[in-house]
Design a protein around this motif. Sequence first.
Motif, PDB file in Angstrom:
ATOM      1  N   TRP A 222     -51.723  -1.129 -46.338  1.00  0.00           N
ATOM      2  CA  TRP A 222     -52.847  -1.075 -45.397  1.00  0.00           C
ATOM      3  C   TRP A 222     -54.142  -1.051 -46.201  1.00  0.00           C
ATOM      4  CZ3 TRP A 222     -53.785  -1.502 -40.290  1.00  0.00           C
ATOM      5  CH2 TRP A 222     -55.010  -1.050 -39.798  1.00  0.00           C
ATOM      6  N   GLN A 223     -54.973  -2.076 -46.013  1.00  0.00           N
ATOM      7  CA  GLN A 223     -56.253  -2.146 -46.700  1.00  0.00           C
ATOM      8  C   GLN A 223     -57.269  -1.319 -45.916  1.00  0.00           C
ATOM      9  OE1 GLN A 223     -57.416  -6.016 -48.132  1.00  0.00           O
ATOM     10  NE2 GLN A 223     -59.606  -5.502 -48.040  1.00  0.00           N
ATOM     11  N   VAL A 224     -57.598  -0.151 -46.443  1.00  0.00           N
ATOM     12  CA  VAL A 224     -58.484   0.779 -45.749  1.00  0.00           C
ATOM     13  C   VAL A 224     -59.902   0.247 -45.704  1.00  0.00           C
ATOM     14  CG1 VAL A 224     -59.383   3.135 -45.735  1.00  0.00           C
ATOM     15  CG2 VAL A 224     -57.017   2.696 -46.458  1.00  0.00           C
TER      16      VAL A 224
ATOM     17  N   GLN B  91     -45.190 -10.587 -44.331  1.00  0.00           N
ATOM     18  CA  GLN B  91     -45.904 -10.942 -43.102  1.00  0.00           C
ATOM     19  C   GLN B  91     -47.254 -10.224 -43.093  1.00  0.00           C
ATOM     20  OE1 GLN B  91     -44.980 -13.032 -40.498  1.00  0.00           O
ATOM     21  NE2 GLN B  91     -47.053 -12.678 -39.707  1.00  0.00           N
ATOM     22  N   ARG B  92     -48.333 -11.004 -43.055  1.00  0.00           N
ATOM     23  CA  ARG B  92     -49.645 -10.409 -42.871  1.00  0.00           C
ATOM     24  C   ARG B  92     -49.867 -10.238 -41.383  1.00  0.00           C
ATOM     25  NH1 ARG B  92     -53.051 -14.154 -44.666  1.00  0.00           N
ATOM     26  NH2 ARG B  92     -54.075 -14.571 -42.692  1.00  0.00           N
ATOM     27  N   VAL B  93     -49.784  -9.003 -40.926  1.00  0.00           N
ATOM     28  CA  VAL B  93     -49.889  -8.715 -39.497  1.00  0.00           C
ATOM     29  C   VAL B  93     -51.304  -8.931 -39.007  1.00  0.00           C
ATOM     30  CG1 VAL B  93     -49.532  -6.942 -37.730  1.00  0.00           C
ATOM     31  CG2 VAL B  93     -47.978  -7.080 -39.701  1.00  0.00           C
ATOM     32  N   ASN B  94     -52.276  -8.487 -39.794  1.00  0.00           N
ATOM     33  CA  ASN B  94     -53.689  -8.711 -39.492  1.00  0.00           C
ATOM     34  C   ASN B  94     -54.457  -8.655 -40.807  1.00  0.00           C
ATOM     35  OD1 ASN B  94     -54.150  -5.899 -40.053  1.00  0.00           O
ATOM     36  ND2 ASN B  94     -53.500  -5.425 -37.945  1.00  0.00           N
ATOM     37  N   GLU B  95     -55.782  -8.576 -40.735  1.00  0.00           N
ATOM     38  CA  GLU B  95     -56.597  -8.610 -41.940  1.00  0.00           C
ATOM     39  C   GLU B  95     -56.369  -7.397 -42.839  1.00  0.00           C
ATOM     40  OE1 GLU B  95     -58.729 -11.104 -43.035  1.00  0.00           O
ATOM     41  OE2 GLU B  95     -57.596 -12.164 -41.495  1.00  0.00           O
TER      42      GLU B  95
END
Length: 468
Positions: free
Chosen positions: A377-379, A321-325
């Motif tokens: 998490w993409q920082v 699930q991609r929660v957001n970008e």
Amino acid sequence: MRRRYWKGQGVQRRGVAVSALALALAGATGSASATDVFRLEGFGAVSRSMGGAATAFDTGPAGMMTNPATLSLMQTDNAFLLGVDLVTTDIDVRNQSSGESVSSSNHSANRGPYYAPQVAYSRRVGEWTFGVGAFAQGGLGTEFGRSSFLSKATGGLDTGLENSSRLLVLNIPLAASFRVSEALTVGAGIDATWQGMNLNLLLGADQVGSLIGGGRVSGSLLPVLGGLPDLRGAHFSLTRNSPVASGVGAWGYTPRVGMTYAFSEATRVGAAYTGRSHVSDMEGRATLTAVDGLAGQVPLQGRISIRDFQMPAVLNLGVSQRVNERLTLAADLSRVYWSSVMKDIKVGFSADGGGDLNILLPQNYKDQTILALGGAWQVDSRWTVRGGFRFAQQALPSSTLFAVIPAIPRKHLSAGFGYAVSANSSVDFAWSHAFQESMDNASLPNTSAPIRVSHAQDNATLAYTYRF
């Protein structure tokens, strides 16, 4: 760690995957001490850092080892992965009666820390994506030396004989994935599978007697052992002190199929099934030493066979699930069918001078359910951090625990990161800690003295991926 549907890209180059694959196989050393019994808890740094989840999202070329259908989720036409697994173990065995204890350590040239290669290449051709690679599927390794209580035969007789183990399972997958639609991908693969085993194992006379009484020993050498004046034990040694080559080994194959389906751009599910392995009997040279209180040690040289030793079938169900970008979550639920492949360890020995001995060492593993949870998490445009947790049911009954086969850890905590070196390349790192697990066994025939085995370990994976 953004997920997007693939759209055709025009860049195409010829890879060098075949030569790199051969180099990695030639340089493989050590063995991997697995933590889901004999299986590593994930393939590739992305999956390993997320608790081993990999069924329903893109983990790069390593994804073909869990679900070949994920190869179609790649965002480039080509990807090449080169990496290494490093495993350090902390294994202790305590004699509950005498208080003696021994730790597994590096007494020999081919024991811990254990390391193994990861190499893979995948290429998209139209709606198809193909992949080839080499990965350590798992194994185990212990080294207790020659002077602990494990080297004492019945009556406390010191034998100076070694107790140790090493199992390495190497898979060379060839996989293909097809994009049926924007939502559905399907895939299949077949692995060339190699297994190698080293084993030094002393059985006390009471253990041998229990095996005989249970109808687990047969062959023309049985009356010879029974005819010794003061039998104290029997020792099997099938070991080669070599980085890869083992005392016994064999080749075979392992099949795999899978699919993924996207309900939306943010939600994807997956399913994959890896069949049980089909590997020939592992064969090689061995020494069977009868230990007698009066006659001393009587070694017999010959050939040994570990028969029908297979890796189990595995069913994986997953969701991502991609929660957001920036944030992606994933979960896998796995069922590992150990009971169909690990009822007994079947040993056959044929002495050079004539005579044979057949032994069934009881294991009675149970099927295992495993839950893997992970997040990424993409920082920023370069950094991604990952973490996960893995929990497995215990597959090994305490009554059949061997000191040299402590495949008991069940809980893992993992973490890692990815760093984009350039637009085309990245470095990924994963660390996984198996929390200490302890198990007692006071039951013949797999132990003479009542023992407590404690096992914890740390795994690290470092991988470089080039996409073009």
